[in-house]
Design a protein around this motif. Sequence first.
Motif, PDB file in Angstrom:
ATOM      1  N   HIS A  53      10.839  -0.060   4.002  1.00  0.00           N
ATOM      2  CA  HIS A  53      10.408  -1.051   3.015  1.00  0.00           C
ATOM      3  C   HIS A  53      11.340  -2.273   3.041  1.00  0.00           C
ATOM      4  O   HIS A  53      12.273  -2.361   3.826  1.00  0.00           O
ATOM      5  N   ASN A 199      -4.717   3.965  -1.968  1.00  0.00           N
ATOM      6  CA  ASN A 199      -3.370   4.175  -2.482  1.00  0.00           C
ATOM      7  C   ASN A 199      -2.726   5.290  -1.673  1.00  0.00           C
ATOM      8  O   ASN A 199      -3.384   5.936  -0.847  1.00  0.00           O
ATOM      9  N   CYS A 200      -1.456   5.535  -1.912  1.00  0.00           N
ATOM     10  CA  CYS A 200      -0.721   6.513  -1.107  1.00  0.00           C
ATOM     11  C   CYS A 200      -1.268   7.928  -1.268  1.00  0.00           C
ATOM     12  O   CYS A 200      -1.258   8.718  -0.328  1.00  0.00           O
ATOM     13  N   SER A 201      -1.747   8.255  -2.472  1.00  0.00           N
ATOM     14  CA  SER A 201      -2.270   9.607  -2.716  1.00  0.00           C
ATOM     15  C   SER A 201      -3.531   9.860  -1.898  1.00  0.00           C
ATOM     16  O   SER A 201      -3.678  10.923  -1.277  1.00  0.00           O
ATOM     17  N   TYR A 296       0.237  -1.207   1.635  1.00  0.00           N
ATOM     18  CA  TYR A 296      -0.268  -0.581   0.411  1.00  0.00           C
ATOM     19  C   TYR A 296       0.808   0.198  -0.342  1.00  0.00           C
ATOM     20  O   TYR A 296       0.566   0.716  -1.425  1.00  0.00           O
ATOM     21  N   VAL A 297       2.009   0.288   0.233  1.00  0.00           N
ATOM     22  CA  VAL A 297       3.055   1.078  -0.389  1.00  0.00           C
ATOM     23  C   VAL A 297       3.812   0.319  -1.474  1.00  0.00           C
ATOM     24  O   VAL A 297       4.534   0.911  -2.274  1.00  0.00           O
ATOM     25  N   HIS A 299       3.185  -0.938  -4.305  1.00  0.00           N
ATOM     26  CA  HIS A 299       3.007  -0.620  -5.714  1.00  0.00           C
ATOM     27  C   HIS A 299       3.177   0.873  -6.020  1.00  0.00           C
ATOM     28  O   HIS A 299       2.949   1.307  -7.146  1.00  0.00           O
ATOM     29  N   ALA A 300       3.568   1.646  -5.009  1.00  0.00           N
ATOM     30  CA  ALA A 300       3.698   3.098  -5.197  1.00  0.00           C
ATOM     31  C   ALA A 300       4.909   3.441  -6.058  1.00  0.00           C
ATOM     32  O   ALA A 300       5.994   2.885  -5.877  1.00  0.00           O
ATOM     33  N   ARG A 302       6.561   6.110  -5.926  1.00  0.00           N
ATOM     34  CA  ARG A 302       7.574   6.762  -5.092  1.00  0.00           C
ATOM     35  C   ARG A 302       8.610   5.759  -4.604  1.00  0.00           C
ATOM     36  O   ARG A 302       9.796   6.073  -4.490  1.00  0.00           O
ATOM     37  N   ARG A 303       8.179   4.536  -4.327  1.00  0.00           N
ATOM     38  CA  ARG A 303       9.103   3.517  -3.843  1.00  0.00           C
ATOM     39  C   ARG A 303      10.158   3.197  -4.909  1.00  0.00           C
ATOM     40  O   ARG A 303      11.345   3.039  -4.608  1.00  0.00           O
TER      41      ARG A 303
END
Length: 369
Positions: A53, A199-201, A296-297, A299-300, A302-303
């Motif tokens: 990232h 999204n990541c999911s 797309y990561v 807004h996750a 997890r980040r």
Amino acid sequence: MQLKVKSDTYIQKLLQEMGICSQEVLVFIDGKISPETAIAKKGQEASIIYFKHGAPQSGSALHKQRKYEECECGGIPVYFAPHLGRHFCKKHFLEYFEKKARLEIRQKNLIRKNEKIALGLSGGKDSFSMLHFLSHLKEALPFQFFAITIDEGVKGYREHTINRAKKFCKKLKVKHYIYTFGKEEGVTLDSLAKEGKANCSVCAVLRRRLLNSKARKLGASKLIIAHNLDDTAQTVLLNVVRNEPLRFARMEEPLVQSKSLIQRIKPFATLSEKEVATYAYLYGYDYGEGACCCPYVQHAIRRFIRHQLNLMEEAYPSTKLRIAASGHTIQDAIRKTIPKEKLHINSCEICGEPSSGEICKACSFLPKR
């Protein structure tokens, strides 16, 4: 990020002044990788590379400056392990890294002689490191392995990582299979994004099903995932933040065994992300080549958790190890509370893959065919 050092200073102090967490970057002084305990001299060129990232919000944990030392052999260090208080030169870091991964395999009996195993190869630093490690492991433990890459269909990002994966496998003479969301699922992550579903999911569920089905059909008995210590610690905190305690029960393995479910194994489970990033660099991984991360990561959740966890680790070494250990303790406790007679696994009515319900999660995300 590149800059000219204005005065003699510890790299750690330089990073703190810039609001950068040392657990998220590799630092190069005049082109040579350096631990954060080293001193950068006035006039030297410093390069700071985020190995996953981009730069997050400013604010780094403050702590006492750690002393720069040579490796125990007297060599120039390339890595500092805060939880051990030790510096490692290139030779001894590579030995330390592979010894930890081999120990994880031996203690949990993850790979057996003559097994056929699949590797989930994204083309990123983690799976690149796993590809090299497995190639070395084969010299001591005879087994077969091949790589599977999933193209989720993210324009401007996936092309770079897939080309990397192809190049890695060609160089190491590893058989490589590539499957796409577009052909296998009838959608791409970009097309799902237009519908507001990317999204990541969603991506993880679709990718996991595809990896499982293809590994099984190609005859693999196990599927290697290059998840590291950071991934486990992040998952533990995510389960808490989302108030999903039952996820702990299947954090490491399914609650129900099935021939349709390929066992997933993680040889890097005790190695930190920074250790994996350093190992990748030392074997030639180019952090400046292509897009660094999936768009797309950003807004996750997890980040965000990843960054907070790194700040905690920087201030309090071994935090990640303790959180991961807590997750395993919780997992064992919760699994004991679930009645075995209530555990069963179905086949999805649409795709036929393993599912806890009539329709699997992946099919529920996809448009009706």
